[in-house]
Structures are given as C-alpha cells and as structure tokens.
Design a protein around this motif. Structure first.
Motif, mmCIF file in Angstrom:
data_model
loop_
_atom_site.group_PDB
_atom_site.id
_atom_site.type_symbol
_atom_site.label_atom_id
_atom_site.label_comp_id
_atom_site.label_asym_id
_atom_site.label_seq_id
_atom_site.Cartn_x
_atom_site.Cartn_y
_atom_site.Cartn_z
ATOM 1 N N LYS A 12 0.828 -1.339 -0.248
ATOM 2 C CA LYS A 12 -0.035 0.172 0.304
ATOM 3 C C LYS A 12 0.699 0.838 0.022
ATOM 4 O O LYS A 12 0.590 2.545 -0.472
ATOM 5 C CB LYS A 12 -0.956 0.091 1.011
ATOM 6 C CG LYS A 12 -2.042 -0.267 1.071
ATOM 7 C CD LYS A 12 -3.039 -0.259 2.139
ATOM 8 C CE LYS A 12 -4.552 0.089 2.067
ATOM 9 N NZ LYS A 12 -5.911 -0.035 2.349
ATOM 10 N N VAL A 13 1.904 1.437 -0.036
ATOM 11 C CA VAL A 13 3.039 2.229 0.689
ATOM 12 C C VAL A 13 3.050 2.740 -1.176
ATOM 13 O O VAL A 13 3.808 4.224 -1.282
ATOM 14 C CB VAL A 13 4.145 2.177 1.609
ATOM 15 C CG1 VAL A 13 5.049 1.078 1.321
ATOM 16 C CG2 VAL A 13 4.947 3.746 1.968
ATOM 17 N N LYS B 36 3.089 9.547 -4.355
ATOM 18 C CA LYS B 36 3.106 9.368 -5.927
ATOM 19 C C LYS B 36 5.059 9.518 -6.473
ATOM 20 O O LYS B 36 4.895 8.399 -7.402
ATOM 21 C CB LYS B 36 2.691 10.987 -6.040
ATOM 22 C CG LYS B 36 2.791 11.100 -7.756
ATOM 23 C CD LYS B 36 2.343 12.460 -7.908
ATOM 24 C CE LYS B 36 2.310 12.596 -9.342
ATOM 25 N NZ LYS B 36 1.445 14.090 -9.852
ATOM 26 N N VAL B 37 5.505 9.664 -5.733
ATOM 27 C CA VAL B 37 6.735 9.281 -5.670
ATOM 28 C C VAL B 37 7.769 8.511 -6.024
ATOM 29 O O VAL B 37 8.106 7.613 -7.105
ATOM 30 C CB VAL B 37 7.767 10.239 -4.774
ATOM 31 C CG1 VAL B 37 8.049 9.222 -3.417
ATOM 32 C CG2 VAL B 37 9.275 10.021 -5.445
ATOM 33 N N VAL C 95 7.871 2.849 -9.025
ATOM 34 C CA VAL C 95 9.105 1.581 -8.740
ATOM 35 C C VAL C 95 7.382 0.522 -8.461
ATOM 36 O O VAL C 95 7.261 -0.790 -8.971
ATOM 37 C CB VAL C 95 8.938 1.095 -7.106
ATOM 38 C CG1 VAL C 95 9.571 0.761 -5.788
ATOM 39 C CG2 VAL C 95 10.634 2.759 -6.862
ATOM 40 N N ALA C 96 5.782 0.883 -8.203
ATOM 41 C CA ALA C 96 5.234 0.530 -8.128
ATOM 42 C C ALA C 96 4.473 -0.295 -9.153
ATOM 43 O O ALA C 96 4.530 -1.410 -9.496
ATOM 44 C CB ALA C 96 3.569 0.735 -7.888
ATOM 45 N N ARG D 188 -4.601 -2.003 -7.806
ATOM 46 C CA ARG D 188 -4.239 -1.583 -7.176
ATOM 47 C C ARG D 188 -5.083 -0.898 -5.148
ATOM 48 O O ARG D 188 -4.838 -0.483 -4.300
ATOM 49 C CB ARG D 188 -3.215 0.615 -6.970
ATOM 50 C CG ARG D 188 -2.384 -0.223 -7.713
ATOM 51 C CD ARG D 188 -2.003 0.941 -8.420
ATOM 52 N NE ARG D 188 -0.356 1.153 -9.249
ATOM 53 C CZ ARG D 188 0.025 1.626 -9.739
ATOM 54 N NH1 ARG D 188 -0.014 3.459 -9.009
ATOM 55 N NH2 ARG D 188 1.209 1.765 -10.612
ATOM 56 N N LYS D 189 -6.219 -1.640 -5.927
ATOM 57 C CA LYS D 189 -7.341 -1.793 -4.446
ATOM 58 C C LYS D 189 -7.593 -3.375 -4.324
ATOM 59 O O LYS D 189 -6.646 -3.700 -4.654
ATOM 60 C CB LYS D 189 -8.621 -1.147 -5.465
ATOM 61 C CG LYS D 189 -8.289 0.533 -5.934
ATOM 62 C CD LYS D 189 -9.679 0.490 -6.098
ATOM 63 C CE LYS D 189 -9.339 1.827 -6.521
ATOM 64 N NZ LYS D 189 -11.307 2.321 -6.998
#
Length: 304
Positions: A182-183, A188-189, A193-194, A244-245
């Motif tokens: 979740k982090v 946004k930064v 990576v996500a 992402r949920k």
C-alpha cells in the motif's frame, strides 16, 4: 538475536520459513486482522495444511530424487552443472513459475480440478496461513516439487535452493493480510516503482484480487491473476487485472463451511453439507450467482 535471524535467513528452505510465518502471523493477530473471521474449523484446516504436508512430501520428494530420477534420467546426474549460477536461477525461475501459472489456471478452468483447488479459496480472509491452505492432492501434484528435484539432480542445486527460498517467502508475503504494498500506492514518488513491481511480480493487491468473493467490480478478479511469482505471465496470456485496491470480501460466494477434513482430503472424505461441491454426488461446480447481484450484496453488507 541478530545471529538467530541470520541463521533463519540461511535456512529459509527449512525451519527459517516457519520463523517468517510466525512473525507475519503474529503481526496479523496483534493488529486483529483476522478478528471474527478465523473460525475453529478454519484454524484446524489452516494448521493441518501448514504442518502435515512438510513431513509427508519431504519423504515423497526424497524418494523421487533418489530412486525415480536416476531410473528415468540415467547418466544425466549433474549434466547441467556447467551452467553459471545466474543463468541457472533464470532457467529455474521461468521453468517452474510458468508451469505453476498453468497448473493454477487449469484448476480454475477445469471443473473437476477446481474441487481440488477450492480449499485454497474457501477462506473468507487473507492470511499468511492461507498460502498453505490446499487440498492434499493439489499439493501432491504440484509441478514445482518435481521440476525442482529434477533440476537439482541435473546439477542446478544452488540456484534451485535459492529460488525455492525466494518463491516460498514471496508467496507467503502476497497472501498475508499485512498489505505492505500500500505504501507504494500512497506516495506519488513511489508510483514508478509500483508500476514496475506490479507488472513484474505478484503483489498483495493483485493476488488479493484473485481471492475476492466478487468479480467484475473493478477490484475482485478471481478469473485471472493466476501468477505465482511472476505477474508477467498474466500480462502475456491476457489474465491480468491491476487496480491497486483490495477487495472488501474474500472467499467463495457459495461456500457452505465444509468441515476441514473434507476440504483437506476430498475425495477420500466427502462433505456432509448437502449440495456442496465436495459432498457425495455434489456438483462439480455450482452455477455462479449473477455477479452484479453478488457485488451489490457485498456492497450493501459493507455499508451496513
């Protein structure tokens, strides 16, 4: 204490993984992430599935390695020992994980196979112990065991053991109710990576979607996200869903709380629940409820 954890990391393929499970499980219990969801029947099933197969299949794989492989692959012991460690790891990663993708996918798409995999999806919660929650016959035919044993026999023991440790840890980490990814979505930064991580590897968000009780609501996606470690297989074969949920509800919409022994040992033991897919003369797969109705019911329950 530091030496203890160093030793645990070095023994991930043995007792070290149990330390990892205990740590994650303790966090889940401490923060009440399973509160009201982990019934007595679930506890017995989860613990039996976590502990017992480790003793049964250690002997089975030992027999396969020492007796079967020399018989079917005579003269090939250590034949691939010349392959560099990094290349060997890549070969094992692709070989084992691709086979697992299709093994998993087929158990969702072929009715008779679904009943062997159903146990894994019957949990109404996500937890580190759900990773091991499987019918014993589903585990017995897991391709990764036999492919790993064969690759060790052929001389890729080092890379195989490293991959097995990594695969085990990552799989448990994606089943836990601790939503550590979740982090990556919050700041946004970290979004770049996500974006890379969730397309390369399975994450809690993508795998939790696979365990959702709903499908088609933009979050739950139990008809896809079949990847074990690499999520790229889902992207390649068109079964990927990234939101992402996290689902509001987990499990199977038509689950009847079958006793633990029927879920673990079907078809040896049948469920006494009339109409269950695990009952005697039960349907191979129950007709799905209208998904929009299921979604609406889940949303109403969540609002209440």
């Amino acid at each position: 204490m530091i030496k203890f954890f160093e030793s645990a990391i070095q023994n991930l393929n043995g007792w070290g993984i149990m330390v990892f499970i205990l740590i994650l499980g303790s966090v889940e219990l401490f923060f009440g992430l399973l509160e009201g969801k982990w019934s007595k029947n679930d506890k017995i099933l989860d613990i039996v599935c976590l502990v017992v197969p480790r003793f049964i299949f250690s002997a089975l794989i030992g027999f396969f390695s020492l007796k079967v492989l020399p018989f079917i692959l005579p003269g090939l012991k250590d034949a691939f020992a010349w392959i560099p460690f990094t290349l060997g790891f890549f070969i094992i990663l692709v070989t084992i994980d691709l086979s697992q993708y299709w093994y998993h996918r087929l158990h969702h798409q072929i009715p008779v196979l679904w009943r062997f995999h159903r146990t894994h999806h019957s949990a109404r919660y996500m937890s580190v112990v759900v990773n091991s929650r499987q019918n014993i016959f589903y585990v017995a035919f897991l391709s990764q065991f036999y492919i790993t044993a064969a690759l060790v026999y052929l001389g890729l023991g080092g890379p195989a053991l490293l991959f097995n440790g990594f695969q085990t840890v990552w799989s448990y980490a994606c089943h836990t109710s601790v939503k550590w990814d979740k982090v990556l979505y919050r700041y946004k930064v970290l979004h770049p990576v996500a974006w890379i991580l969730e397309r390369l590897l399975v994450t809690p968000a993508t795998h939790h979607a696979h365990h959702a009780a709903s499908h088609g609501d933009g979050v739950g996606y139990y008809k896809g996200n079949f990847g074990g470690i690499l999520f790229v297989w889902d992207l390649i074969f068109g079964t990927a869903h990234i939101s992402r949920k996290f689902p509001k509800q987990y499990g199977i919409s038509n689950y009847e709380d079958d006793p633990w022994y029927a879920q673990w040992l079907w078809p040896i033991f049948k469920s006494p629940v009339i109409g269950s897919e695990l009952a005697k003369d039960g349907p191979e797969v129950k007709e799905e409820e209208n998904e929009l109705e299921v979604i609406q019911e889940l949303q109403n329950a969540y609002i209440k």
